[in-house]
Write a protein that holds these residues in place. Structure first.
Motif, PDB file in Angstrom:
ATOM      1  N   HIS A 141      -4.056  -6.662  -5.341  1.00 57.46           N
ATOM      2  CA  HIS A 141      -2.765  -6.621  -4.657  1.00 57.46           C
ATOM      3  C   HIS A 141      -2.358  -8.063  -4.403  1.00 57.46           C
ATOM      4  N   PHE A 142      -1.254  -8.473  -4.961  1.00 59.70           N
ATOM      5  CA  PHE A 142      -0.804  -9.852  -4.971  1.00 59.70           C
ATOM      6  C   PHE A 142      -0.056 -10.155  -3.671  1.00 59.70           C
ATOM      7  N   VAL A 143      -0.607 -10.954  -2.777  1.00 55.97           N
ATOM      8  CA  VAL A 143      -1.898 -11.616  -2.773  1.00 55.97           C
ATOM      9  C   VAL A 143      -2.411 -11.584  -1.334  1.00 55.97           C
ATOM     10  N   ALA A 144      -3.706 -11.851  -1.119  1.00 49.99           N
ATOM     11  CA  ALA A 144      -4.333 -11.958   0.206  1.00 49.99           C
ATOM     12  C   ALA A 144      -4.392 -10.640   0.961  1.00 49.99           C
ATOM     13  N   ASN A 145      -4.544  -9.523   0.238  1.00 52.19           N
ATOM     14  CA  ASN A 145      -4.820  -8.235   0.881  1.00 52.19           C
ATOM     15  C   ASN A 145      -6.331  -8.140   1.072  1.00 52.19           C
ATOM     16  N   ASN A 146      -6.848  -8.887   2.053  1.00 53.84           N
ATOM     17  CA  ASN A 146      -8.289  -9.025   2.232  1.00 53.84           C
ATOM     18  C   ASN A 146      -8.821  -8.250   3.426  1.00 53.84           C
ATOM     19  N   GLN A 147      -7.986  -7.419   4.008  1.00 57.44           N
ATOM     20  CA  GLN A 147      -8.424  -6.564   5.109  1.00 57.44           C
ATOM     21  C   GLN A 147      -7.541  -5.339   5.134  1.00 57.44           C
ATOM     22  N   GLU A 148      -8.055  -4.277   5.761  1.00 58.12           N
ATOM     23  CA  GLU A 148      -7.297  -3.051   5.920  1.00 58.12           C
ATOM     24  C   GLU A 148      -6.725  -2.912   7.324  1.00 58.12           C
ATOM     25  N   THR A 149      -7.287  -3.615   8.286  1.00 54.78           N
ATOM     26  CA  THR A 149      -6.782  -3.578   9.649  1.00 54.78           C
ATOM     27  C   THR A 149      -5.353  -4.111   9.685  1.00 54.78           C
ATOM     28  N   ARG A 150      -4.417  -3.277  10.118  1.00 58.68           N
ATOM     29  CA  ARG A 150      -2.993  -3.641  10.208  1.00 58.68           C
ATOM     30  C   ARG A 150      -2.499  -4.239   8.887  1.00 58.68           C
ATOM     31  N   ARG A 151      -2.983  -3.677   7.797  1.00 62.57           N
ATOM     32  CA  ARG A 151      -2.711  -4.265   6.482  1.00 62.57           C
ATOM     33  C   ARG A 151      -1.231  -4.260   6.122  1.00 62.57           C
ATOM     34  N   MET A 152      -0.447  -3.354   6.700  1.00 64.79           N
ATOM     35  CA  MET A 152       0.954  -3.253   6.299  1.00 64.79           C
ATOM     36  C   MET A 152       1.846  -4.268   6.996  1.00 64.79           C
ATOM     37  N   THR A 153       1.310  -4.919   8.031  1.00 68.87           N
ATOM     38  CA  THR A 153       2.153  -5.886   8.749  1.00 68.87           C
ATOM     39  C   THR A 153       1.467  -7.222   9.022  1.00 68.87           C
ATOM     40  N   VAL A 154       0.171  -7.322   8.758  1.00 73.68           N
ATOM     41  CA  VAL A 154      -0.547  -8.542   9.122  1.00 73.68           C
ATOM     42  C   VAL A 154      -0.016  -9.728   8.324  1.00 73.68           C
ATOM     43  N   ASP A 155       0.081 -10.863   8.994  1.00 72.11           N
ATOM     44  CA  ASP A 155       0.549 -12.100   8.372  1.00 72.11           C
ATOM     45  C   ASP A 155      -0.651 -13.006   8.158  1.00 72.11           C
ATOM     46  N   ALA A 156      -1.000 -13.240   6.884  1.00 67.41           N
ATOM     47  CA  ALA A 156      -2.143 -14.092   6.548  1.00 67.41           C
ATOM     48  C   ALA A 156      -1.694 -15.543   6.534  1.00 67.41           C
ATOM     49  N   HIS A 157      -2.231 -16.334   7.454  1.00 68.93           N
ATOM     50  CA  HIS A 157      -1.909 -17.754   7.526  1.00 68.93           C
ATOM     51  C   HIS A 157      -2.951 -18.520   6.703  1.00 68.93           C
ATOM     52  N   ILE A 158      -2.526 -19.008   5.549  1.00 71.66           N
ATOM     53  CA  ILE A 158      -3.443 -19.644   4.606  1.00 71.66           C
ATOM     54  C   ILE A 158      -2.857 -20.977   4.167  1.00 71.66           C
ATOM     55  N   ALA A 409     -19.378   8.289   3.668  1.00 69.68           N
ATOM     56  CA  ALA A 409     -18.030   8.075   3.136  1.00 69.68           C
ATOM     57  C   ALA A 409     -17.038   7.729   4.235  1.00 69.68           C
ATOM     58  N   GLN A 410     -17.242   8.308   5.422  1.00 72.17           N
ATOM     59  CA  GLN A 410     -16.281   8.072   6.494  1.00 72.17           C
ATOM     60  C   GLN A 410     -16.401   6.686   7.115  1.00 72.17           C
ATOM     61  N   TRP A 411     -17.426   5.930   6.734  1.00 67.82           N
ATOM     62  CA  TRP A 411     -17.624   4.605   7.319  1.00 67.82           C
ATOM     63  C   TRP A 411     -16.805   3.517   6.646  1.00 67.82           C
ATOM     64  N   GLU A 412     -16.409   3.735   5.399  1.00 65.04           N
ATOM     65  CA  GLU A 412     -15.625   2.707   4.707  1.00 65.04           C
ATOM     66  C   GLU A 412     -14.628   3.370   3.776  1.00 65.04           C
ATOM     67  N   SER A 413     -13.410   2.874   3.838  1.00 60.49           N
ATOM     68  CA  SER A 413     -12.350   3.490   3.069  1.00 60.49           C
ATOM     69  C   SER A 413     -11.140   2.576   3.044  1.00 60.49           C
ATOM     70  N   GLU A 414     -10.261   2.817   2.096  1.00 64.04           N
ATOM     71  CA  GLU A 414      -8.940   2.229   2.186  1.00 64.04           C
ATOM     72  C   GLU A 414      -8.322   2.668   3.503  1.00 64.04           C
ATOM     73  N   GLY A 415      -7.687   1.753   4.199  1.00 66.35           N
ATOM     74  CA  GLY A 415      -6.997   2.103   5.438  1.00 66.35           C
ATOM     75  C   GLY A 415      -7.635   1.563   6.694  1.00 66.35           C
ATOM     76  N   TYR A 416      -8.952   1.258   6.643  1.00 71.32           N
ATOM     77  CA  TYR A 416      -9.594   0.693   7.832  1.00 71.32           C
ATOM     78  C   TYR A 416     -10.817  -0.110   7.413  1.00 71.32           C
ATOM     79  N   ASP A 417     -11.223  -1.017   8.296  1.00 74.14           N
ATOM     80  CA  ASP A 417     -12.373  -1.884   8.035  1.00 74.14           C
ATOM     81  C   ASP A 417     -13.587  -1.405   8.817  1.00 74.14           C
ATOM     82  N   ARG A 418     -14.748  -1.833   8.368  1.00 79.01           N
ATOM     83  CA  ARG A 418     -15.980  -1.516   9.093  1.00 79.01           C
ATOM     84  C   ARG A 418     -16.113  -2.380  10.343  1.00 79.01           C
ATOM     85  N   ARG A 419     -16.942  -1.930  11.257  1.00 79.94           N
ATOM     86  CA  ARG A 419     -17.175  -2.674  12.501  1.00 79.94           C
ATOM     87  C   ARG A 419     -18.318  -3.664  12.369  1.00 79.94           C
TER      88      ARG A 419
END
Length: 862
Positions: A141-158, A409-419
């Motif tokens: 996913h172009f580019v910097a989709n490196n987490q699932e937490t708040r993935r639809m709105t997070v702003d990656a400062h790089i 399976a419920q521990w890791e998935s698209e949509g959320y990150d592990r703890r």
């Protein structure tokens, strides 16, 4: 086409198809998820969740990357493309090649590596393999989709350098090498701009700089402002928005807030995209070819076999043979119900599953006794004492235990990150219990993201199987029984602790902001940089044989290009494969650099005793970094190191090479004086100017030492005007910068170049030469000290007979010639400074003023 028709071509007709206008010769394009197999949805019925057609479930990218075999990845993509054609799919929504910034990312199983070169080369192979079957691919996913937490709105400062060297690099490699049909924009924003409307990255970098000529589509429901998206060059909104986005685009053109030319560019690319897909379909077999699912299943097994990583094998516990063992215990729920893939959009309705238990039973039951136990329940919170007691009792009375564990399976998935990086507690407890009663325990892990593997210390052997697809059972059976020699090498580092990771303090970020504060130091780049121990390093993998690396030879081919050769020998008793990895680094760079970076690799198969000579060629890009000031890839001159071996920390061969800087630094008014000296023309400039100044002042700035020298070279050029009290005019600085940046290294420097006449300076500024003569005029007019005083250096006062005579009136000759005053003179101290350092009862202020009055009676020669 009408404006409405044009706008509609820029959004999906439905979830999986583009809009078509058959009467205009524009067909629809059908697309579907498929990073590790086709997930083609059956028609929906009401609001029921869509089912999907059965297809082959190949190993996920997290495992297949460990093959380090681009040819194998290409073969897998070709196989997936065959099933795509059978299901009428023109475009595969894959591969995913986001960087594994943190082990906790819930979608890491879909991504290849922490290293951009490995990711880019494997993605290139995938695209090329599918293209061989006339099926397109989508880099995501172009580019910097490196987490699932708040993935639809997070702003990656790089920062720009990190973005270029780490997160964009894999995409750049894949775009330039394989020319994919499509690129999918990520949900997240980068540096304040959502990727679905990020013109700087989509148009300026992806299209103009890299030459990408396919389409850019949004991730599903990834649009925030479609008008900005059109302006940014994002061609296709997916899925369709029921005409909402189309209407917005049409209205924006009608009211003048969007140029028609912007829409035209998108429409033209989308039409070309549709016609290309139609041309590919013409090359498909008619009817769309039959698929040999048995062959697909066998390929899935072969990919898993070559990718599974043997991490530990103390005392050669593996492989399991009848000569070593009579009774084997197979324990763990995942032996009977293996986890073969990740959850989310890539989840496949697999055709069949080989379970490890069934495959091992088939391979061993005629020669070795097998007992089995489930060992643990699915609940991560439940410790089932009965299951654990049964498993422990079996383990205590067998020769070896094969213990299958992993993440539910419920521990890791698209949509959320592990703890965290830990196994469920009930599995940890089971490992401890089994290891206590039988030290001959083999741990087989099934997981999508990296684990800390702490419990593995108690086991004698460890296998990392990741998520291995539908043939994982037979693949593991082949490796465990020795029919297959493991050759997988880690595509990501496995740290001891989550706290050791470079982004520990900033993942997944604060609210809607994720600051990539670790910069370029991701994965092994970080661990090496801070000298942090890891449990298993990047590139690591064991075999049932051993390999020897010798005879490193490096030939300089010119222009910072090198041919590297080395010999690799199989020193064991069985045939095996190893991954030969080549890294470059710079031990003492002027800018911050990783200690080493992967530059190329080859996987080689060798028979027992066989030796081969491998050759690699490293071009200049193997030594570059992204220079944010120059806005390009640059090479820092000096000594670089080339290392060769089997992992980032197993590099037995190393040699230094001399690299020539491949660029001329651009000098600006904010450059430092030290930067000028580092410029090819700089030494000549300094020589001419310092020689001129020395003739006028008797001082040579090149002789400065210590703090004074540091301060001089650390002064920005623009500060020279105020530092010289106007002596060096702004126009003079501009002329100096112009000379340094004119690109002609043969252009000789003279002081006349810095002369600024009244006309050139607008009648207000003076150049360096004019300023110097003005300074001399001030001396003549008495505006500069023309007599001696206590402000002069002691060395000056002692060396002049007249001033020395004044000093002799107040101080005996033996003191004037003494060691203390000679030291003070060498230090450049003035007489006033010396008085401050001496006790007042010995050298009072009134005496200093009396000496000063006498000194001022002596004139200086001009």
């Amino acid at each position: 086409m009408t404006l409405k028709q044009q706008a509609s071509l820029c959004s999906g007709k439905n979830d999986w198809e583009t809009e078509a206008y058959e009467d205009l010769g524009i067909p629809a394009v059908v697309m579907s998820d498929g990073p590790n197999g086709m997930r083609v949805e059956k028609p929906r019925e009401g609001f029921n969740a869509a089912d999907s057609y059965p297809s082959t479930c190949f190993p996920t990218a997290g495992l297949s990357a460990c093959s380090w075999n681009p040819a194998l990845i290409s073969e897998m993509a070709s196989a997936i493309a065959k099933e795509a054609k059978k299901l009428g799919v023109d475009l595969i929504l894959g591969p995913g090649l986001n960087i594994k910034r943190s082990p906790l990312c819930g979608r890491n199983f879909e991504y290849y590596s922490e290293d951009p070169l490995l990711s880019g080369q494997l993605a290139s192979a995938f695209v090329t393999g599918a293209a061989a079957e006339s099926v397109g691919c989508t880099l995501k996913h172009f580019v910097a989709n490196n987490q699932e937490t708040r993935r639809m709105t997070v702003d990656a400062h790089i920062d720009e350098r990190t973005l270029r060297e780490i997160y964009l690099k894999g995409f750049e490699i894949a775009v330039k090498n394989s020319h994919p049909m499509a690129v999918m924009s990520a949900y997240n924003a980068v540096n304040g701009a959502f990727m679905s409307q990020n013109k700087a990255l989509v148009t300026d970098v992806l299209r103009k700089e890299w030459g990408f000529d396919g389409i850019v589509m949004t991730d599903w429901n990834g649009v925030y402002n479609r008008i900005k998206g059109v302006k940014a060059g994002v061609d296709l909104e997916m899925p369709g928005s029921g005409g909402v986005g189309d209407q917005q685009v049409a209205c924006a053109i009608q009211n003048g807030t969007l140029r028609k030319s912007s829409l035209n560019a998108l429409v033209e690319r989308n039409i070309d995209f549709a016609l290309t897909a139609a041309k590919h379909r013409e090359q498909w077999e008619e009817p769309s070819g039959e698929v040999d699912y048995e062959a697909q299943h066998a390929l899935a097994r072969r990919i898993a076999e070559e990718s599974i990583v043997l991490l530990k094998n103390e005392e050669n516990l593996l492989p399991i043979t009848k000569e070593k063992f009579q009774k084997v215990a197979i324990i763990g729920k995942m032996a009977f119900d293996p986890r073969i893939q990740g959850a989310g959009s890539s989840k496949i309705n697999e055709i069949s599953i080989d379970t490890p238990y069934e495959a091992l039973t088939k391979a061993l039951e005629s020669v070795i006794e097998i007992v089995s136990s489930q060992g643990y329940s699915d609940s991560d919170a439940e410790r089932n004492e009965c299951l654990m007691a049964e498993a422990q009792a079996l383990a205590a009375h067998t020769d070896v235990v094969l213990l299958f564990v992993g993440l539910p399976a419920q521990w890791e998935s698209e949509g959320y990150d592990r703890r965290d990086m830990a196994l469920p507690k009930n599995q940890q407890d089971l490992i401890t219990a089994i290891s206590q009663v039988n030290p001959h325990t083999v741990l087989i892990y099934m997981n999508g993201g990296a684990l800390d593997l702490a419990e593995g210390d108690a086991a004698q052997a460890i296998i990392e199987a990741w998520l291995g697809g539908e043939s994982i059972g037979s693949a593991l059976s082949g490796i465990l029984t020795g029919k297959v020699n493991p050759s997988g090498h880690l595509a990501e580092s496995i740290p001891f602790r989550l706290q050791d990771t470079g982004c520990y303090d900033s993942f997944p970020g604060d609210e809607n902001t994720a600051v990539y504060g670790e910069g370029i130091f991701v994965g092994y780049r970080h661990y090496d940089h801070v000298d942090c121990p890891v449990r298993y390093p990047f590139g690591f993998g064991l075999s049932y044989t051993t390999f020897e690396y010798t005879d490193l030879d490096i030939q300089h081919l010119g222009d910072n290009t090198f041919r590297i050769s080395c010999q690799v020998k199989n020193t064991g008793a069985v045939k095996g494969k190893t991954v030969v990895q080549v890294y470059t680094g710079q031990r003492t760079p002027k800018i911050m650099r990783p200690i080493r970076e992967l530059r190329t690799f080859k996987k080689v198969a060798l028979n027992p005793g066989e030796q081969v000579t491998l050759e690699f060629e490293l071009g200049e890009d193997a030594f570059t970094y992204y220079n944010t000031q120059e806005k390009k890839w640059c090479t820092e001159g000096g000594v670089h190191t080339i290392e060769v071996g089997e992992s980032s920390r197993g590099l037995p061969l190393a040699s230094d090479v001399e690299i020539t800087r491949n660029y001329i630094p651009t000098i600006t008014k904010y450059s430092y004086l030290g930067d000028i000296l580092d410029h090819p023309k700089g030494p000549q400039v300094f020589e001419v100017i310092t020689r001129e100044l020395e003739q006028l002042t008797g001082e040579n700035v090149m002789d400065l030492q210590g703090f004074a020298k540091t301060m001089f070279y650390s002064t920005p050029i623009c500060k020279l005007t105020t530092a010289s009290h106007g002596l060096i005019a702004p126009r003079t600085i501009a002329l100096l910068i112009e000379y340094l940046n004119n690109g002609d290294l043969t252009d000789t420097f003279t002081m006349e170049r810095l002369k600024v006449g009244d006309e050139a300076a607008g009648g207000t500024s003076k150049g360096l030469i004019a300023g110097i003569f003005d300074w001399v005029g001030k001396i003549i007019k008495g505006n500069v000290a023309t007599v001696y005083s206590v402000e002069d250096k002691m060395s000056v006062l002692l060396n002049n007979p007249d001033t020395r005579a004044v000093l002799a009136r107040y101080c005996p000759e033996d003191i004037l010639d003494g060691e203390q005053l000679r030291v003070a003179a060498r230090m450049g101290l003035t007489l006033r400074r010396i008085q401050k350092l001496v006790p007042q009862d010995i050298f009072p202020e009134r005496l200093l003023e009396e000496i000063n009055a006498n000194l001022k009676e002596i004139k200086k020669e001009i």
